[in-house]
Scaffold this active site. Structure first.
Site, PDB file in Angstrom:
ATOM      1  N   HIS A   1       0.850  -1.188   0.000  1.00  0.00           N
ATOM      2  CA  HIS A   1       0.000   0.000   0.000  1.00  0.00           C
ATOM      3  C   HIS A   1       0.889   1.243   0.000  1.00  0.00           C
ATOM      4  O   HIS A   1       2.063   1.190   0.379  1.00  0.00           O
ATOM      5  CB  HIS A   1      -0.881   0.021   1.245  1.00  0.00           C
ATOM      6  CG  HIS A   1      -1.992  -0.977   1.207  1.00  0.00           C
ATOM      7  ND1 HIS A   1      -3.135  -0.822   1.952  1.00  0.00           N
ATOM      8  CD2 HIS A   1      -2.138  -2.140   0.536  1.00  0.00           C
ATOM      9  CE1 HIS A   1      -3.940  -1.851   1.733  1.00  0.00           C
ATOM     10  NE2 HIS A   1      -3.356  -2.660   0.876  1.00  0.00           N
TER      11      HIS A   1
ATOM     12  N   GLU B   1       1.018   3.842   1.955  1.00  0.00           N
ATOM     13  CA  GLU B   1       1.564   4.227   3.251  1.00  0.00           C
ATOM     14  C   GLU B   1       2.750   3.337   3.643  1.00  0.00           C
ATOM     15  O   GLU B   1       3.755   3.824   4.175  1.00  0.00           O
ATOM     16  CB  GLU B   1       0.480   4.134   4.347  1.00  0.00           C
ATOM     17  CG  GLU B   1      -0.689   5.061   4.124  1.00  0.00           C
ATOM     18  CD  GLU B   1      -1.850   4.432   3.353  1.00  0.00           C
ATOM     19  OE1 GLU B   1      -2.989   4.827   3.604  1.00  0.00           O
ATOM     20  OE2 GLU B   1      -1.614   3.542   2.513  1.00  0.00           O
TER      21      GLU B   1
ATOM     22  N   CYS C   1      -6.192   2.364   5.625  1.00  0.00           N
ATOM     23  CA  CYS C   1      -6.922   1.156   6.006  1.00  0.00           C
ATOM     24  C   CYS C   1      -6.437   0.685   7.379  1.00  0.00           C
ATOM     25  O   CYS C   1      -5.545   1.288   7.987  1.00  0.00           O
ATOM     26  CB  CYS C   1      -6.705   0.057   4.956  1.00  0.00           C
ATOM     27  SG  CYS C   1      -5.016  -0.614   4.934  1.00  0.00           S
TER      28      CYS C   1
ATOM     29  N   CYS D   1      -2.629  -0.203   7.326  1.00  0.00           N
ATOM     30  CA  CYS D   1      -1.776   0.981   7.250  1.00  0.00           C
ATOM     31  C   CYS D   1      -1.862   1.808   8.530  1.00  0.00           C
ATOM     32  O   CYS D   1      -0.853   2.371   8.973  1.00  0.00           O
ATOM     33  CB  CYS D   1      -2.132   1.807   6.026  1.00  0.00           C
ATOM     34  SG  CYS D   1      -1.700   0.943   4.489  1.00  0.00           S
TER      35      CYS D   1
END
Length: 172
Positions: free
Chosen positions: A58, A60, A88, A91
């Site tokens: 992801h 992040e 999310c 993250c």
């Protein structure tokens, strides 16, 4: 805590949007992130799950990894994370573990949000590290890139279905 002017927030969120565009260019869900320390970007990331075939890639996570290398420490204590879409759950956990004190995100994530929409991991008082969260910076732009991606994805699926039907009809 480092405070940013609205102009600075928009400059850094624009950089996160550039990262999101990198994902979009690769047909990835377009989320981008930058991590800032002393008003300088120390980490950048964009979604790359499909490209790298790794579920945890992801925006992040990628930005945290780069910031850790740049800063030379796993603790990102004097940093602010700017991300186009609400982090999310995974993250949000990574942000807490990296000890990032502030997150600024553009648009909410009603389906997977871990920073206020579905869960509020970053501000959960049961955890030993809490994060200041600010939302809505360039919200319309951040939401639009996601909406465009999902609209185009639906259109591609619809066209693929249409072509498959056409092949069946022509094959008769």
């Amino acid at each position: 805590m480092l405070d940013y002017s609205q102009e600075e927030k928009e400059i850094f969120m624009s950089e996160a949007l550039k990262e999101a565009q990198k994902s979009l260019d690769k047909a990835e869900i377009p989320i981008g992130c930058v991590i800032v320390k002393d008003r300088e970007i120390v980490g950048r990331g964009h979604n790359a799950r499909e490209e790298l075939n790794q579920a945890i890639m992801h925006a992040e996570v990628m930005a945290i990894q780069e910031a850790n290398r740049t800063v030379g420490n796993w603790r990102l204590l004097a940093c602010t994370l700017f991300v186009t879409i609400e982090p999310c759950v995974m993250c949000s956990g990574a942000i807490g573990l990296a000890r990032i004190p502030k997150v600024i995100y553009g648009a909410c994530n009603q389906k997977f949000g871990g920073a206020g929409s579905l869960y509020d991991i970053l501000r959960d008082e049961r955890l030993n590290h809490r994060v200041e969260v600010e939302t809505g910076v360039m919200e319309a732009d951040c939401a639009k890139i996601m909406q465009d991606f999902f609209r185009q994805s639906r259109e591609r699926k619809k066209e693929a279905k249409r072509l498959a039907k056409l092949e069946v009809v022509q094959g008769m």
